[in-house]
Enzyme design. Sequence first.
Site, PDB file in Angstrom:
ATOM      1  N   HIS A 171      66.052  43.713  71.422  1.00  0.00           N
ATOM      2  CA  HIS A 171      65.540  42.351  71.335  1.00  0.00           C
ATOM      3  C   HIS A 171      66.640  41.481  70.746  1.00  0.00           C
ATOM      4  CE1 HIS A 171      65.049  44.070  67.354  1.00  0.00           C
ATOM      5  NE2 HIS A 171      65.279  42.827  66.920  1.00  0.00           N
ATOM      6  N   HIS A 174      72.775  38.036  68.537  1.00  0.00           N
ATOM      7  CA  HIS A 174      73.250  39.328  69.044  1.00  0.00           C
ATOM      8  C   HIS A 174      72.056  40.247  69.276  1.00  0.00           C
ATOM      9  CE1 HIS A 174      72.647  40.045  64.765  1.00  0.00           C
ATOM     10  NE2 HIS A 174      72.486  41.321  65.084  1.00  0.00           N
TER      11      HIS A 174
END
Length: 176
Positions: A37, A121
């Site tokens: 995620h 990220h």
Amino acid sequence: MLRLFVGIELPESVRQALSLVREEHPAARWHGPEQLHLTLNFIGSVAPQVAEQMARALEAAPGPAFALQVEGVGYFGSPEQPRIFWAGVAESSPLRVLQRNLETRLLPLGLMPDERPYAPHITLARVRQGIPLQAWLQRYAQLSLPAFPVEHICLYVSRGGAQSVHYEVLQRFALV
């Protein structure tokens, strides 16, 4: 207490493509595709009633849908002692605006602001001790996946401990 964060759920195609950068090494704990995620806001441990308040704040928070593209890889830590391997995302103004807006809505409810600038990220692996890094970085430096639509955000709960962590979506909030 619930350990929470707000994030972007990745499409199955992106999760599967990212799982292909895994390389076996005893010091690296790679996240499974189902755990990948992009975190927008780390909340931390809160009482269930605070979690409910945060969920209500998130219902009214989202902005417009947008596209996001996974691009490149990197690490947190030093080249000799990397702690996290990650996949990056292409610069996205809508992503940054969304992240700031969510932070603004959650701060009055107890979100602790991060002192570091937001660095979007996707965590791929956690590293227990230094492992050779340059070959992996070079191999995947040009990683670029097709853009995907971001049509909702999620309130996640993190369950588990140091050896095994599982992320579960508590609620989804549509971007319009």
